[in-house]
Structures are given as structure tokens and as C-alpha cells.
Design an enzyme around this catalytic site. Structure first.
Site, PDB file in Angstrom:
ATOM      1  N   ASP A  89      50.957  25.108  35.913  1.00  0.00           N
ATOM      2  CA  ASP A  89      49.858  25.790  35.221  1.00  0.00           C
ATOM      3  C   ASP A  89      50.355  27.002  34.441  1.00  0.00           C
ATOM      4  O   ASP A  89      49.799  28.095  34.531  1.00  0.00           O
ATOM      5  CB  ASP A  89      48.761  26.204  36.201  1.00  0.00           C
ATOM      6  CG  ASP A  89      47.454  26.567  35.483  1.00  0.00           C
ATOM      7  OD1 ASP A  89      47.328  26.247  34.282  1.00  0.00           O
ATOM      8  OD2 ASP A  89      46.574  27.166  36.108  1.00  0.00           O
ATOM      9  N   HIS A 135      45.770  26.207  31.824  1.00  0.00           N
ATOM     10  CA  HIS A 135      44.350  25.857  31.757  1.00  0.00           C
ATOM     11  C   HIS A 135      43.568  26.786  30.825  1.00  0.00           C
ATOM     12  O   HIS A 135      42.447  26.466  30.435  1.00  0.00           O
ATOM     13  CB  HIS A 135      43.720  25.839  33.163  1.00  0.00           C
ATOM     14  CG  HIS A 135      43.483  27.193  33.757  1.00  0.00           C
ATOM     15  ND1 HIS A 135      44.317  27.763  34.690  1.00  0.00           N
ATOM     16  CD2 HIS A 135      42.490  28.099  33.579  1.00  0.00           C
ATOM     17  CE1 HIS A 135      43.861  28.939  35.051  1.00  0.00           C
ATOM     18  NE2 HIS A 135      42.734  29.180  34.390  1.00  0.00           N
ATOM     19  N   GLY A 177      38.290  34.632  33.533  1.00  0.00           N
ATOM     20  CA  GLY A 177      38.738  35.461  32.417  1.00  0.00           C
ATOM     21  C   GLY A 177      39.993  36.239  32.751  1.00  0.00           C
ATOM     22  O   GLY A 177      40.737  36.670  31.873  1.00  0.00           O
ATOM     23  N   ASN A 178      40.258  36.440  34.067  1.00  0.00           N
ATOM     24  CA  ASN A 178      41.487  37.097  34.510  1.00  0.00           C
ATOM     25  C   ASN A 178      42.687  36.165  34.438  1.00  0.00           C
ATOM     26  O   ASN A 178      43.837  36.620  34.499  1.00  0.00           O
ATOM     27  CB  ASN A 178      41.359  37.580  35.960  1.00  0.00           C
ATOM     28  CG  ASN A 178      40.823  38.993  36.070  1.00  0.00           C
ATOM     29  OD1 ASN A 178      39.732  39.192  36.572  1.00  0.00           O
ATOM     30  ND2 ASN A 178      41.577  39.968  35.596  1.00  0.00           N
ATOM     31  N   SER A 179      42.450  34.862  34.351  1.00  0.00           N
ATOM     32  CA  SER A 179      43.542  33.890  34.384  1.00  0.00           C
ATOM     33  C   SER A 179      44.571  34.192  33.304  1.00  0.00           C
ATOM     34  O   SER A 179      44.233  34.388  32.141  1.00  0.00           O
ATOM     35  CB  SER A 179      43.002  32.471  34.181  1.00  0.00           C
ATOM     36  OG  SER A 179      42.224  32.069  35.271  1.00  0.00           O
TER      37      SER A 179
END
Length: 389
Positions: free
Chosen positions: A161, A131, A233-235
Site C-alpha cells: 500500500d 489507496h 484523509g490522514n492516509s
């Protein structure tokens, strides 16, 4: 007969002198009169200073060494996507534009987003979440050392994902993956990423749970849950242990506010690295397939099938023709109780268990049919990946 004065000199003066000396000893050496460190309490066999029954002190006072090992391999990912406005063809005709607007709006705009990723090898393979880069026209990777470079997409696995990127730079740092350390609930973990675009950030927490599924996030769910702060933003960033080794890939949060509320989820490193290997080698993720549809048993379903005894299992509700289960003579209505020796009670866990197999692997099945226990062996097939439309 001695005088009173001589009696004072003989008795009281030495006594007062002794008391003065004793008081000085107590003031200057307060531990001199305390029991020995090894002295046992007179009220029992437990020593007042015995630490054998107390938990031993473990863990460092700082995790800077762990961060130093892992942080250089964690990157910031910036994506740009060209969004085209959908308009009626008549609005593109200059004649009609005179009636609707004087300054035509641009038909395209650039949409930017950010995330994180982890360099997994010296030759530039990067793992991140699908994503983070989905639909991007340009992907820019910013390294910890200040370098930035465009990245290409090697392959994606939307059902888990995950995405694999590739960059072309020299002297790349890469992360070490935890191999021989079993992750336990209560272990200290650190999340490294780029929350809200503020720059690389480290947060601390513990492992709250493992094997989380049925969250409705993805098709395949087998998450590590942590209370280490994970924010937008950590993804795609790294979840590491106290040794600086990768244990997971930060993926999602449970939040009503959009920010961290102490419930974050990470894809286990073993799952992520397997996907990386599959995509780098075959261009897609390789998963095992049994070819059945199941439903978890309930008292109502068991009663409808004429089974009154309490048991747990997965009721076979559908079988794909010529699939592995069909060839193994499994039938609709059978109740799977064990898959490769593991109890089959959770449909999601069973799906993950079969998906972790390779095509050609054996699948030993134990099931109940017409009240009788039976067994069969199936050969795992290849599950086709389903790309979202």
C-alpha cells in the site's frame, strides 16, 4: 525581699519578649526551623527530598519545534477520477431513449477523494499510500506554503500500500527520516495529515506496538501501532517523533465507527524509504524470494507428522520447482526452525524477513527432517510483484 511587680519585670517581661520574637521568626521565615535539604531521615537512609529514586523529567512541554521541522514537508493530496456509468448499448440509441427517459443522464461523473503525502527529497519525490491515488485520473498536491501542482505517478506497490509521486517545483521542503533512533513502545509520536479535508492537523500519541501483522490489510504487513488520532484523509501523512523526524507513514485505522478509536497503523519509515528507492531506481519494488509455502506448526500437525515433542516452526507445505528452496534441497514436510539465525515461528514475519533481502543474498536455514536437525543455505531469488486485477 523583692516585690511581686519587680519579679514580673525581671522574669515575665523577658520571657514574653522572647516568645514574641520566636513567633515573628516562624511567621516571616517558615523554613527556618525545617530540617536542612541534605538532612537524612532518622528513620532510615532515604532522604525525604532525595530525587535519585524518582524518574527523571524528560521531554519538552511543547512539540512545536518538531512540528515546525516536519509540517512543511507534509502535503495534501486531492484526486479526481472519472467514473463511467455502465449501460446497455440500446440506451445510447436516441430511438429507445424516447421510451425510457426524457433527460438522458450523463454517462460520466467525477469522483473526488483526498489524502496526504510526504515530500521525501528536494527534487520532488513524494510518498503516499497506494489507496490514496489508486485509479486517479488527476492528482493535485497542495503544499503547506499554499502552492499546488499536478503530480505524476512514478510507481506503486499495492502489496505494501505504497505509492511514489513526483512534482516539479523549486525550493521544496523535505522531511528528515529517523536514522539512528530505535523506535520503542511508549515513545511519543505525532501524526500530521489532512483528516476529513479540514486542513493540516497534528495529533499526539505514543507508540502502542511495533511489528503488527496478520491484520488482513495488505500482503506485506509490519506496522507501527499508535493511539495518535488518525482519521480518513490522514492516509499517506507523516508519523514523526519528538525530534520532527519521520518514523512512519500513516496508513490505516481499526474502527467500528469510521473515526479514530485509538488504534492506528503506520508503515515504518525504513520500509517506505526502501520502496521509494526501489521504485525511483528500478520502477518497481525489489523483494527477496525463497520459493516455498509454509504453515505454522500446531500440536495436531506435529502429531500427524509423527513428532510428539513440543517445538515451534514453519512446516513446508509447498516448494516451487527450480526455486531457491528447491535448489537448496529443502523438502515438503521439513520444519523450518530458524531463518538467518532468527526463530521461525510466525509465517508473516518470516515472509517479511525474506522479502527484506536482495536477490543474491544468502539465506541460512535450520530445519528438522525425520526428527533430525539439519541446515542448508539458499540464495534469495527475485519475487515477482503481483498487481491487483
Amino acid at each position: 525581699m523583692r516585690s511581686v511587680q519587680s519579679l514580673v519585670n525581671i522574669v515575665l517581661v523577658p520571657a514574653l519578649t522572647g516568645l514574641s520574637v520566636a513567633l515573628a521568626v516562624l511567621l516571616w521565615l517558615p523554613g527556618a526551623m525545617s530540617p536542612s535539604h541534605n538532612e537524612t531521615s532518622t528513620t532510615g537512609t532515604y532522604s525525604a527530598t532525595d530525587t535519585s529514586l524518582l524518574p527523571s523529567a524528560q521531554g519538552p512541554v511543547s512539540y512545536a519545534d518538531a512540528v515546525d521541522r516536519a509540517a512543511p514537508a507534509v502535503v495534501n493530496i486531492f484526486t479526481r477520477k472519472i467514473v463511467r456509468r455502465k449501460t446497455h448499448p440500446l440506451f445510447d440509441d436516441p430511438f429507445f431513449q424516447r421510451f425510457f427517459r426524457t433527460n438522458p443522464q450523463p454517462s460520466e461523473r467525477i469522483q473526488s477523494s483526498l489524502g496526504s503525502g510526504v515530500i521525501m527529497s528536494a527534487d520532488g519525490y513524494i510518498l503516499t499510500n497506494n489507496h490514496v491515488i489508486n485509479g486517479a485520473d488527476q492528482i493535485v498536491v497542495a503544499l503547506h506554503d499554499g502552492r499546488d501542482v499536478n503530480a505524476t505517478i512514478v510507481g506503486t506497490d499495492p502489496e505494501a500500500d505504497l505509492a511514489v509521486l513526483k512534482i516539479d517545483l523549486q525550493e521544496l521542503p523535505y522531511i528528515q527520516v529517523a536514522q539512528n533512533r530505535q523506535l520503542r513502545i511508549g515513545d511519543v509520536v505525532l501524526a500530521i495529515g489532512n483528516p476529513f479535508g479540514v486542513g493540516q492537523t497534528v495529533t499526539l500519541g505514543i507508540v502502542s506496538a511495533t511489528g503488527r501483522n496478520q491484520l488482513g490489510i495488505n500482503t506485506y504487513e509490519d506496522y507501527i501501532q499508535t493511539d495518535a488520532a488518525i482519521n480518513p484523509g490522514n492516509s499517506g501523512g507523516a508519523l514523526i517523533n519528538a525530534h520532527g523526524e519521520l518514523v512512519g507513514l500513516n496508513t490505516a485505522i481499526f474502527s467500528k465507527s469510521g473515526g479514530s478509536q485509538g488504534i492506528g497503523f503506520a508503515i515504518p519509515a525504513a520500509v517506505a524509504t526502501r520502496t521509494l528507492t526501489d521504485i525511483a531506481t528500478h520502477g518497481t519494488t525489489i523483494r527477496g524470494w525463497l520459493g516455498i509455502e509454509v504453515q505454522e506448526s500446531t500440536p495436531q500437525l506435529l502429531e500427524a507428522l509423527g513428532l510428539t515433542e513440543a517445538l515451534t516452526g514453519l512446516i513446508v507445505t509447498g516448494i516451487y520447482p527450480d526455486g531457491p528452496a528447491d535448489k537448496a534441497k529443502l523438502a515438503i514436510g521439513d520444519i523450518l526452525t530458524h531463518i538467518n539465525g532468527e526463530e521461525a515461528a510466525n509465517a508473516r514475519h518470516a515472509m517479511n524477513q525474506i522479502a527484506a533481502l536482495r536477490p543474491g543474498d544468502d539465506i541460512d536455514l535450520e530445519f528438522i527432517r525425520a526428527g533430525q536437525v539439519a541446515t542448508t543455505r539458499a540464495t534469495a531469488g527475485l519475487r515477482e510483484s503481483h498487481q491487483p486485477q
